[in-house]
Design a protein around this motif. Sequence first.
Motif, PDB file in Angstrom:
ATOM      1  N   ARG A  22     -18.136  23.292  18.360  1.00  0.00           N
ATOM      2  CA  ARG A  22     -19.359  22.510  18.131  1.00  0.00           C
ATOM      3  C   ARG A  22     -19.065  21.023  18.275  1.00  0.00           C
ATOM      4  O   ARG A  22     -19.803  20.283  18.928  1.00  0.00           O
ATOM      5  N   ARG A  25     -18.321  20.057  21.890  1.00  0.00           N
ATOM      6  CA  ARG A  25     -19.506  20.146  22.762  1.00  0.00           C
ATOM      7  C   ARG A  25     -20.286  18.841  22.757  1.00  0.00           C
ATOM      8  O   ARG A  25     -20.946  18.491  23.725  1.00  0.00           O
ATOM      9  N   LYS A  26     -20.212  18.108  21.661  1.00  0.00           N
ATOM     10  CA  LYS A  26     -20.870  16.807  21.502  1.00  0.00           C
ATOM     11  C   LYS A  26     -22.348  16.917  21.824  1.00  0.00           C
ATOM     12  O   LYS A  26     -23.052  17.694  21.195  1.00  0.00           O
ATOM     13  N   ASP A  27     -22.803  16.138  22.795  1.00  0.00           N
ATOM     14  CA  ASP A  27     -24.238  16.102  23.126  1.00  0.00           C
ATOM     15  C   ASP A  27     -24.643  17.114  24.189  1.00  0.00           C
ATOM     16  O   ASP A  27     -25.816  17.177  24.551  1.00  0.00           O
ATOM     17  N   ARG A  28     -23.687  17.881  24.686  1.00  0.00           N
ATOM     18  CA  ARG A  28     -24.020  18.882  25.700  1.00  0.00           C
ATOM     19  C   ARG A  28     -24.782  20.015  25.044  1.00  0.00           C
ATOM     20  O   ARG A  28     -24.508  20.401  23.907  1.00  0.00           O
ATOM     21  N   SER A  29     -25.717  20.569  25.764  1.00  0.00           N
ATOM     22  CA  SER A  29     -26.499  21.671  25.193  1.00  0.00           C
ATOM     23  C   SER A  29     -25.657  22.941  25.138  1.00  0.00           C
ATOM     24  O   SER A  29     -24.738  23.146  25.941  1.00  0.00           O
ATOM     25  N   GLU A  32     -25.993  24.782  28.424  1.00  0.00           N
ATOM     26  CA  GLU A  32     -25.186  24.239  29.514  1.00  0.00           C
ATOM     27  C   GLU A  32     -23.726  24.688  29.398  1.00  0.00           C
ATOM     28  O   GLU A  32     -23.123  25.131  30.383  1.00  0.00           O
ATOM     29  N   VAL A  33     -23.167  24.595  28.212  1.00  0.00           N
ATOM     30  CA  VAL A  33     -21.765  24.970  28.006  1.00  0.00           C
ATOM     31  C   VAL A  33     -21.575  26.475  28.203  1.00  0.00           C
ATOM     32  O   VAL A  33     -20.636  26.917  28.861  1.00  0.00           O
ATOM     33  N   ALA A  36     -21.791  27.451  31.900  1.00  0.00           N
ATOM     34  CA  ALA A  36     -20.597  26.987  32.607  1.00  0.00           C
ATOM     35  C   ALA A  36     -19.377  27.856  32.274  1.00  0.00           C
ATOM     36  O   ALA A  36     -18.498  28.049  33.113  1.00  0.00           O
ATOM     37  N   VAL A  66     -14.238  24.608  29.649  1.00  0.00           N
ATOM     38  CA  VAL A  66     -15.475  23.849  29.878  1.00  0.00           C
ATOM     39  C   VAL A  66     -15.534  22.618  28.976  1.00  0.00           C
ATOM     40  O   VAL A  66     -16.004  21.559  29.382  1.00  0.00           O
ATOM     41  N   LEU A  67     -15.025  22.758  27.761  1.00  0.00           N
ATOM     42  CA  LEU A  67     -15.069  21.655  26.798  1.00  0.00           C
ATOM     43  C   LEU A  67     -13.901  20.679  26.948  1.00  0.00           C
ATOM     44  O   LEU A  67     -13.832  19.679  26.227  1.00  0.00           O
TER      45      LEU A  67
END
Length: 100
Positions: A22, A25-29, A32-33, A36, A66-67
């Motif tokens: 979490r 992931r920061k601001d990525r939805s 989206e993660v 990917a 991905v992260l």
Amino acid sequence: MVRLPLTPAEVERGQRLGALMRQARKDRSMFEVAVAAGISPETLRKIETGRVATPAFSTIAAVASVLGLSLDDVWSAINRPMQASGRGRGSDERPDRLAS
């Protein structure tokens, strides 16, 4: 196949894994993660909330990639409290298990 109940250490490790993902992931939805990484957003949601405490290694590896997390960093982060408290592989724990 009979699934053994998770140990408290496994549950705690799953919660730390979810928090790490979490945070990374920061601001990525989540969508989206997940896409990917080749998993469903629901699977990622369950991992992040600790509902899936022992996801498959391939799932962890895909999401970590991905992260931008190395597997060494993931392993270190999710095991840090157990090492700091002096707990390791005691007689009440099964060997470290990331996949079920």
